[in-house]
Design an enzyme around this catalytic site. Sequence first.
Site, short mmCIF file in Angstrom:
data_model
loop_
_atom_site.label_atom_id
_atom_site.label_comp_id
_atom_site.label_asym_id
_atom_site.label_seq_id
_atom_site.Cartn_x
_atom_site.Cartn_y
_atom_site.Cartn_z
N HIS A 45 0.84 -1.21 0.00
CA HIS A 45 0.00 0.00 0.00
C HIS A 45 0.87 1.26 0.00
CE1 HIS A 45 -2.84 -2.89 2.13
NE2 HIS A 45 -3.57 -2.48 1.10
N GLN A 69 -18.22 -6.52 -1.50
CA GLN A 69 -17.35 -7.35 -2.36
C GLN A 69 -17.00 -8.69 -1.73
OE1 GLN A 69 -14.26 -4.14 -2.26
NE2 GLN A 69 -12.81 -5.83 -2.26
N GLN A 162 -8.73 -7.07 -11.01
CA GLN A 162 -9.41 -5.90 -10.43
C GLN A 162 -8.94 -4.61 -11.13
OE1 GLN A 162 -10.03 -5.12 -6.08
NE2 GLN A 162 -8.24 -3.83 -6.29
N VAL A 185 4.64 -5.59 -4.59
CA VAL A 185 5.74 -5.54 -3.63
C VAL A 185 5.78 -6.91 -2.95
CG1 VAL A 185 6.68 -4.42 -1.58
CG2 VAL A 185 5.48 -3.07 -3.31
N SER A 194 0.25 -8.95 1.07
CA SER A 194 -1.21 -8.91 1.10
C SER A 194 -1.64 -8.81 2.56
CB SER A 194 -1.77 -10.21 0.49
OG SER A 194 -3.12 -10.39 0.87
N SER A 195 -2.71 -8.07 2.80
CA SER A 195 -3.23 -7.99 4.17
C SER A 195 -3.61 -9.37 4.68
CB SER A 195 -4.45 -7.07 4.22
OG SER A 195 -4.11 -5.82 3.68
#
Length: 288
Positions: A45, A69, A162, A185, A194-195
């Site tokens: 991010h 979503q 996306q 990244v 990724s979260s």
Amino acid sequence: MTPTATAGTRLVHTVDEVRAVVRQVRASGGTVALVPTMGYLHEGHMSLVDRARELADWVAMSIFVNPMQFGPKEDLARYPRDLERDLEMARGRGVDLVFAPEVGEMYPHGEPQVSVVPGALAERMEGAIRPGHFRGVLTVVAKLFGIFHPDVAIFGQKDFQQAALIRRMALDLDQGVRVEVAPIVREPDGLAMSSRNVYLSPEERERARALSRGLERGLALFSAGERDADVLRASLWNALSVPGVEPGYAEVVDPLTLEPVVQAAPGAVLLVAANVGRTRLIDNAVLP
Ligand code: PAF
């Protein structure tokens, strides 16, 4: 020029506040970049923020875990959230404004009657596995575009499908927003940030390397001259077919249409998805 750069990171929760601040930025001649996120920020991010800073005077970030979503059996309730930590990171990177609305602020009348229909780009891969997902993504992004009217919005390449859909929406609906896609990244061992990586146990974290390893092998095959897309698909699929990893798909597609290609050519995209334990992971690489 950075109209509010000296003011630090401002946190707002309502659409009206965003509109008021954006009006001020515009009045002082500033351009606006938006980095839409669902929070639980990581270096991926932050790279979007850095890119935003290069492209506009004033940088806003939205942090909103968008219920629309998530499918009924997906991880909406357990999706990681930590606004304080996110704010610290946003501050550290000089984000001018963070918009962190409640669900009722974004959807005051419940799920909207009118939503964005994604079309053909959403029919395969994530769209096939997660029905309704892209309708939810595009609808919330269209709302964010309507709230901020940004000059530019930055998304991560990790969510390749996306990003392709958002770019197409901005074009097809004349939203007047430049859609920028920033590179993936990775952790030092190759895992795409990724979260959702926070869900992985140490063993699962190790197994999750199957995705990036598969992509590396695919890239190596391509560099060695392999052009048969089915051979590349098989190689990706094999890399995912290891104990503790449940392959979802392994694709080689055209970057604009997202249709499978027969011959792999520079610019085509390798995409993989797999479940590692209860965690769904995706990754991709563009052929050089
Ligand atoms: O990529 C995400 O984090 C989300 O899908 C987005 C674009 C912020 C929309 O909720």
